[in-house]
Design a protein around this motif. Structure first.
Motif, PDB file in Angstrom:
ATOM      1  N   GLN A   1       0.841  -1.185   0.000  1.00  0.00           N
ATOM      2  CA  GLN A   1       0.000   0.000   0.000  1.00  0.00           C
ATOM      3  C   GLN A   1       0.882   1.242   0.000  1.00  0.00           C
ATOM      4  OE1 GLN A   1      -3.165   0.360  -0.251  1.00  0.00           O
ATOM      5  NE2 GLN A   1      -4.007  -1.671   0.136  1.00  0.00           N
ATOM      6  N   VAL A   2       0.449   2.225  -0.742  1.00  0.00           N
ATOM      7  CA  VAL A   2       1.149   3.505  -0.793  1.00  0.00           C
ATOM      8  C   VAL A   2       0.246   4.571  -0.200  1.00  0.00           C
ATOM      9  CG1 VAL A   2       2.183   5.236  -2.295  1.00  0.00           C
ATOM     10  CG2 VAL A   2       2.428   2.807  -2.844  1.00  0.00           C
ATOM     11  N   GLN A   3       0.805   5.416   0.616  1.00  0.00           N
ATOM     12  CA  GLN A   3       0.049   6.531   1.199  1.00  0.00           C
ATOM     13  C   GLN A   3       0.751   7.844   0.891  1.00  0.00           C
ATOM     14  OE1 GLN A   3      -0.391   5.566   5.442  1.00  0.00           O
ATOM     15  NE2 GLN A   3      -2.571   5.354   5.069  1.00  0.00           N
ATOM     16  N   LEU A   4      -0.051   8.853   0.605  1.00  0.00           N
ATOM     17  CA  LEU A   4       0.450  10.214   0.455  1.00  0.00           C
ATOM     18  C   LEU A   4      -0.199  11.054   1.547  1.00  0.00           C
ATOM     19  CD1 LEU A   4       0.214  10.778  -3.417  1.00  0.00           C
ATOM     20  CD2 LEU A   4       2.149   9.954  -2.094  1.00  0.00           C
ATOM     21  N   VAL A   5       0.611  11.748   2.305  1.00  0.00           N
ATOM     22  CA  VAL A   5       0.100  12.548   3.413  1.00  0.00           C
ATOM     23  C   VAL A   5       0.547  13.988   3.234  1.00  0.00           C
ATOM     24  CG1 VAL A   5       0.064  12.884   5.905  1.00  0.00           C
ATOM     25  CG2 VAL A   5       0.131  10.555   4.949  1.00  0.00           C
ATOM     26  N   GLU A   6      -0.434  14.889   3.135  1.00  0.00           N
ATOM     27  CA  GLU A   6      -0.148  16.314   2.977  1.00  0.00           C
ATOM     28  C   GLU A   6      -0.066  17.001   4.337  1.00  0.00           C
ATOM     29  OE1 GLU A   6      -3.230  15.427  -0.427  1.00  0.00           O
ATOM     30  OE2 GLU A   6      -3.003  14.962   1.700  1.00  0.00           O
ATOM     31  N   SER A   7       0.651  18.100   4.353  1.00  0.00           N
ATOM     32  CA  SER A   7       0.720  18.953   5.533  1.00  0.00           C
ATOM     33  C   SER A   7       0.991  20.375   5.083  1.00  0.00           C
ATOM     34  CB  SER A   7       1.804  18.481   6.503  1.00  0.00           C
ATOM     35  OG  SER A   7       3.073  18.512   5.883  1.00  0.00           O
ATOM     36  N   GLY A   8       0.721  21.324   5.980  1.00  0.00           N
ATOM     37  CA  GLY A   8       1.081  22.707   5.712  1.00  0.00           C
ATOM     38  C   GLY A   8      -0.047  23.613   5.293  1.00  0.00           C
ATOM     39  N   GLY A   9      -1.252  23.110   5.164  1.00  0.00           N
ATOM     40  CA  GLY A   9      -2.358  23.987   4.813  1.00  0.00           C
ATOM     41  C   GLY A   9      -2.739  24.874   5.981  1.00  0.00           C
ATOM     42  N   GLY A  10      -3.673  25.757   5.729  1.00  0.00           N
ATOM     43  CA  GLY A  10      -4.128  26.645   6.784  1.00  0.00           C
ATOM     44  C   GLY A  10      -4.670  27.935   6.226  1.00  0.00           C
ATOM     45  N   LEU A  11      -4.652  28.954   7.066  1.00  0.00           N
ATOM     46  CA  LEU A  11      -5.203  30.266   6.726  1.00  0.00           C
ATOM     47  C   LEU A  11      -4.067  31.231   6.430  1.00  0.00           C
ATOM     48  CD1 LEU A  11      -7.619  32.258   6.595  1.00  0.00           C
ATOM     49  CD2 LEU A  11      -7.273  32.633   9.057  1.00  0.00           C
ATOM     50  N   ALA A  12      -4.196  31.962   5.353  1.00  0.00           N
ATOM     51  CA  ALA A  12      -3.220  32.988   5.011  1.00  0.00           C
ATOM     52  C   ALA A  12      -3.953  34.243   4.548  1.00  0.00           C
ATOM     53  CB  ALA A  12      -2.276  32.510   3.915  1.00  0.00           C
ATOM     54  N   GLN A  13      -3.327  35.379   4.722  1.00  0.00           N
ATOM     55  CA  GLN A  13      -3.893  36.630   4.236  1.00  0.00           C
ATOM     56  C   GLN A  13      -3.547  36.815   2.761  1.00  0.00           C
ATOM     57  OE1 GLN A  13      -2.521  39.819   6.781  1.00  0.00           O
ATOM     58  NE2 GLN A  13      -4.191  39.458   8.222  1.00  0.00           N
ATOM     59  N   PRO A  14      -4.346  37.562   2.047  1.00  0.00           N
ATOM     60  CA  PRO A  14      -3.977  37.885   0.662  1.00  0.00           C
ATOM     61  C   PRO A  14      -2.582  38.494   0.607  1.00  0.00           C
ATOM     62  CG  PRO A  14      -6.229  38.550   1.093  1.00  0.00           C
ATOM     63  CD  PRO A  14      -5.654  38.128   2.408  1.00  0.00           C
ATOM     64  N   GLY A  15      -1.794  38.004  -0.333  1.00  0.00           N
ATOM     65  CA  GLY A  15      -0.407  38.431  -0.440  1.00  0.00           C
ATOM     66  C   GLY A  15       0.554  37.620   0.402  1.00  0.00           C
ATOM     67  N   GLY A  16       0.020  36.757   1.239  1.00  0.00           N
ATOM     68  CA  GLY A  16       0.848  35.940   2.104  1.00  0.00           C
ATOM     69  C   GLY A  16       1.354  34.682   1.436  1.00  0.00           C
ATOM     70  N   SER A  17       1.975  33.835   2.250  1.00  0.00           N
ATOM     71  CA  SER A  17       2.598  32.611   1.733  1.00  0.00           C
ATOM     72  C   SER A  17       2.232  31.412   2.602  1.00  0.00           C
ATOM     73  CB  SER A  17       4.124  32.757   1.725  1.00  0.00           C
ATOM     74  OG  SER A  17       4.535  33.807   0.883  1.00  0.00           O
ATOM     75  N   LEU A  18       2.212  30.272   1.962  1.00  0.00           N
ATOM     76  CA  LEU A  18       2.095  28.990   2.643  1.00  0.00           C
ATOM     77  C   LEU A  18       2.960  27.981   1.903  1.00  0.00           C
ATOM     78  CD1 LEU A  18      -1.753  28.606   3.331  1.00  0.00           C
ATOM     79  CD2 LEU A  18       0.035  28.871   5.056  1.00  0.00           C
ATOM     80  N   ARG A  19       3.408  26.978   2.626  1.00  0.00           N
ATOM     81  CA  ARG A  19       4.197  25.899   2.009  1.00  0.00           C
ATOM     82  C   ARG A  19       3.525  24.579   2.326  1.00  0.00           C
ATOM     83  NH1 ARG A  19       9.429  24.725   0.151  1.00  0.00           N
ATOM     84  NH2 ARG A  19      10.353  22.770   0.903  1.00  0.00           N
ATOM     85  N   LEU A  20       3.138  23.870   1.289  1.00  0.00           N
ATOM     86  CA  LEU A  20       2.549  22.548   1.430  1.00  0.00           C
ATOM     87  C   LEU A  20       3.617  21.485   1.213  1.00  0.00           C
ATOM     88  CD1 LEU A  20      -0.768  22.954  -0.612  1.00  0.00           C
ATOM     89  CD2 LEU A  20      -0.323  23.514   1.782  1.00  0.00           C
ATOM     90  N   PRO A  87      -7.365  35.337  -2.757  1.00  0.00           N
ATOM     91  CA  PRO A  87      -8.571  34.645  -2.259  1.00  0.00           C
ATOM     92  C   PRO A  87      -9.017  33.513  -3.187  1.00  0.00           C
ATOM     93  CG  PRO A  87      -8.798  36.993  -1.941  1.00  0.00           C
ATOM     94  CD  PRO A  87      -7.535  36.806  -2.726  1.00  0.00           C
ATOM     95  N   GLU A  88      -8.802  33.667  -4.476  1.00  0.00           N
ATOM     96  CA  GLU A  88      -9.208  32.611  -5.418  1.00  0.00           C
ATOM     97  C   GLU A  88      -8.320  31.370  -5.351  1.00  0.00           C
ATOM     98  OE1 GLU A  88      -8.662  35.852  -6.101  1.00  0.00           O
ATOM     99  OE2 GLU A  88      -7.694  36.106  -8.070  1.00  0.00           O
ATOM    100  N   ASP A  89      -7.262  31.409  -4.557  1.00  0.00           N
ATOM    101  CA  ASP A  89      -6.459  30.217  -4.328  1.00  0.00           C
ATOM    102  C   ASP A  89      -7.082  29.322  -3.248  1.00  0.00           C
ATOM    103  OD1 ASP A  89      -3.540  32.265  -4.671  1.00  0.00           O
ATOM    104  OD2 ASP A  89      -4.366  30.871  -6.164  1.00  0.00           O
ATOM    105  N   THR A  90      -8.121  29.814  -2.601  1.00  0.00           N
ATOM    106  CA  THR A  90      -8.789  29.031  -1.568  1.00  0.00           C
ATOM    107  C   THR A  90      -9.360  27.752  -2.154  1.00  0.00           C
ATOM    108  OG1 THR A  90      -9.335  30.986  -0.255  1.00  0.00           O
ATOM    109  CG2 THR A  90     -10.698  29.013   0.077  1.00  0.00           C
ATOM    110  N   ALA A  91      -8.968  26.628  -1.558  1.00  0.00           N
ATOM    111  CA  ALA A  91      -9.395  25.323  -2.073  1.00  0.00           C
ATOM    112  C   ALA A  91      -8.825  24.237  -1.165  1.00  0.00           C
ATOM    113  CB  ALA A  91      -8.882  25.107  -3.496  1.00  0.00           C
ATOM    114  N   VAL A  92      -9.281  23.018  -1.398  1.00  0.00           N
ATOM    115  CA  VAL A  92      -8.615  21.860  -0.821  1.00  0.00           C
ATOM    116  C   VAL A  92      -7.533  21.431  -1.809  1.00  0.00           C
ATOM    117  CG1 VAL A  92      -8.838  19.497  -0.016  1.00  0.00           C
ATOM    118  CG2 VAL A  92     -10.683  21.136   0.421  1.00  0.00           C
ATOM    119  N   TYR A  93      -6.325  21.313  -1.322  1.00  0.00           N
ATOM    120  CA  TYR A  93      -5.191  20.951  -2.170  1.00  0.00           C
ATOM    121  C   TYR A  93      -4.856  19.467  -1.949  1.00  0.00           C
ATOM    122  CZ  TYR A  93      -4.361  25.749  -3.510  1.00  0.00           C
ATOM    123  OH  TYR A  93      -4.494  27.010  -4.056  1.00  0.00           O
ATOM    124  N   TYR A  94      -4.739  18.759  -3.062  1.00  0.00           N
ATOM    125  CA  TYR A  94      -4.478  17.329  -3.029  1.00  0.00           C
ATOM    126  C   TYR A  94      -3.129  17.018  -3.663  1.00  0.00           C
ATOM    127  CZ  TYR A  94      -9.500  16.850  -2.163  1.00  0.00           C
ATOM    128  OH  TYR A  94     -10.770  16.950  -1.644  1.00  0.00           O
TER     129      TYR A  94
END
Length: 121
Positions: A1-20, A87-94
């Motif tokens: 079995q193979v699993q992929l596990v994401e991390s790093g999502g959350g809330l950011a302000q417009p113009g801000g940064s996040l790393r997944l 704001p249009e980047d708001t989504a669930v990232y897979y």
């Protein structure tokens, strides 16, 4: 079995940064392409960025120049650095990977469970 596990999502302000980040584990012989998709409410899942085993990248037009995909092949991980968030980047990232579990096996697509990214002031 193979699993992929994401991390790093959350809330950011417009113009801000996040790393997944996405880590693949389990029975893995080889991973071809690793990529990130996203799905906003009421919309279809769309490809955001992809990276091949050789490091060739591809981006959706909407994120070019703002997002960067990178990969650590030795650790079976992929990252998505997201800058100048809108704001249009708001989504669930897979996270998605095309994985060969054992030598001689067919490659098969595998999905992570998704991580929420919300861009809002």
């Amino acid at each position: 079995q193979v699993q992929l596990v994401e991390s790093g999502g959350g809330l950011a302000q417009p113009g801000g940064s996040l790393r997944l980040s996405c880590a693949a584990s389990g029975t893995i012989f080889s991973i071809n392409v690793m990529d990130w998709y996203r799905q906003a409410p009421g919309k279809e899942r769309e490809l955001v960025a992809a990276i091949t085993k050789g490091g060739i990248t591809n981006y959706a037009d909407s994120v070019k120049g703002r997002f960067t995909i990178s990969r650590d092949a030795a650790k079976n991980t992929v990252h998505l650095q997201m800058n100048s968030l809108k704001p249009e980047d708001t989504a669930v990232y897979y996270c998605h990977g095309v994985v060969q579990p054992r030598s001689g096996d067919f490659y098969r697509g595998t999905w992570g469970q998704g991580t929420q990214v919300t861009v809002s002031s």
